[in-house]
Design a protein around this motif. Sequence first.
Motif, PDB file in Angstrom:
ATOM      1  N   GLU A  39      -6.119  46.113  -8.709  1.00  9.77           N
ATOM      2  CA  GLU A  39      -5.592  44.839  -9.199  1.00  9.77           C
ATOM      3  C   GLU A  39      -5.241  44.910 -10.671  1.00  9.77           C
ATOM      4  O   GLU A  39      -6.012  45.405 -11.490  1.00  9.77           O
ATOM      5  CB  GLU A  39      -6.626  43.724  -8.967  1.00  9.77           C
ATOM      6  CG  GLU A  39      -6.160  42.363  -9.447  1.00  9.77           C
ATOM      7  CD  GLU A  39      -7.140  41.247  -9.077  1.00  9.77           C
ATOM      8  OE1 GLU A  39      -7.374  40.374  -9.925  1.00  9.77           O
ATOM      9  OE2 GLU A  39      -7.671  41.266  -7.947  1.00  9.77           O
ATOM     10  N   TYR A  41      -4.400  42.231 -13.549  1.00  9.27           N
ATOM     11  CA  TYR A  41      -4.546  40.796 -13.820  1.00  9.27           C
ATOM     12  C   TYR A  41      -4.036  40.535 -15.226  1.00  9.27           C
ATOM     13  O   TYR A  41      -4.588  41.045 -16.204  1.00  9.27           O
ATOM     14  CB  TYR A  41      -6.017  40.424 -13.668  1.00  9.27           C
ATOM     15  CG  TYR A  41      -6.404  39.034 -14.104  1.00  9.27           C
ATOM     16  CD1 TYR A  41      -6.563  37.997 -13.176  1.00  9.27           C
ATOM     17  CD2 TYR A  41      -6.644  38.744 -15.442  1.00  9.27           C
ATOM     18  CE1 TYR A  41      -6.953  36.720 -13.589  1.00  9.27           C
ATOM     19  CE2 TYR A  41      -7.024  37.486 -15.864  1.00  9.27           C
ATOM     20  CZ  TYR A  41      -7.172  36.472 -14.931  1.00  9.27           C
ATOM     21  OH  TYR A  41      -7.551  35.216 -15.338  1.00  9.27           O
ATOM     22  N   VAL A  86      -0.839  38.207 -11.088  1.00  8.73           N
ATOM     23  CA  VAL A  86      -1.758  39.121 -10.401  1.00  8.73           C
ATOM     24  C   VAL A  86      -0.933  40.072  -9.544  1.00  8.73           C
ATOM     25  O   VAL A  86      -0.064  39.635  -8.787  1.00  8.73           O
ATOM     26  CB  VAL A  86      -2.764  38.350  -9.516  1.00  8.73           C
ATOM     27  CG1 VAL A  86      -3.675  39.330  -8.787  1.00  8.73           C
ATOM     28  CG2 VAL A  86      -3.586  37.375 -10.348  1.00  8.73           C
TER      29      VAL A  86
END
Length: 289
Positions: A39, A41, A86
């Motif tokens: 991920e 972010y 995201v």
Amino acid sequence: MSTQQFTARQYMVSPDFEFFHYKDDNNLEVEYHYHDFYEIYFFISGRVAYIVEGKFYSLKPGDILLINNKELHKPIIDEGTYERFVIWINPDFIRSACTSETDLFKCFESTSKKRYNLLRPDAKTLNIIKATINKLNVAYTGKGYGSDVLTRLYVLELLILLNRVYLESDVAAMKGDIVYNSRIDEIICYVNANLDKDLSLDALSARYYISKYHLLREFKRHTGYTLYGYIRQKRLIAAKALLKDGMSITDVCQACGFNDYSNFIRAFSKTFNISPKKYSQQYSNEIKA
């Protein structure tokens, strides 16, 4: 720029990557979780802190968190408008783009060794990253000719930029916004590197010269997990990855520190809603196909 409705799912529906632009005005509560993908972010605005593996990050607009597929994390969100980008990326997609000279995993995998997930680019670099994310957003949501190709290119461009920022990162400049307990951090690093070893309360208490009561209390306070719950979860996460790589169930059981085969089968099945055998067969069939 359009935004999307927040999704609570923690699995990918697209094979390579997914892109989200969220802007929420209501209080969100997200529990500790992990996911099989990586991920990125990108924090835009709001009052948010993020906990990753026992470290508390106070975020500023433009901050970037990089979270790999083994790290337990959760946001702590105050009232007010909360906006962020995201990006979820399948590790296999990153792997396919790596070369002998360029390891695109470095900014994700090295963060755990370096013990920091936070990037805070300088103003010039931040503007370049913002421009790439905006191009990615347009391509990802567009349907024009070549949008799919452009999306892949912008994801790769972003990965290169993030790795460059990581390699040049000045951790000392961010330390005021990173709070953690150094002893608990040592224990977390040891646990993750030694899942096949004796990680009992007695063993860890003796190794780090800390009372059992104090260890249990401080570990829970800084990670949100009980010591036993954390170790069990990390062993199961590791087991999932090894099964996906083709290791036998028996070898996985031993490699991840499960001394009892039956307990391992029950714990895996309960946590992931699939037995180790079926999970292993699932990926074996995908490889054959």
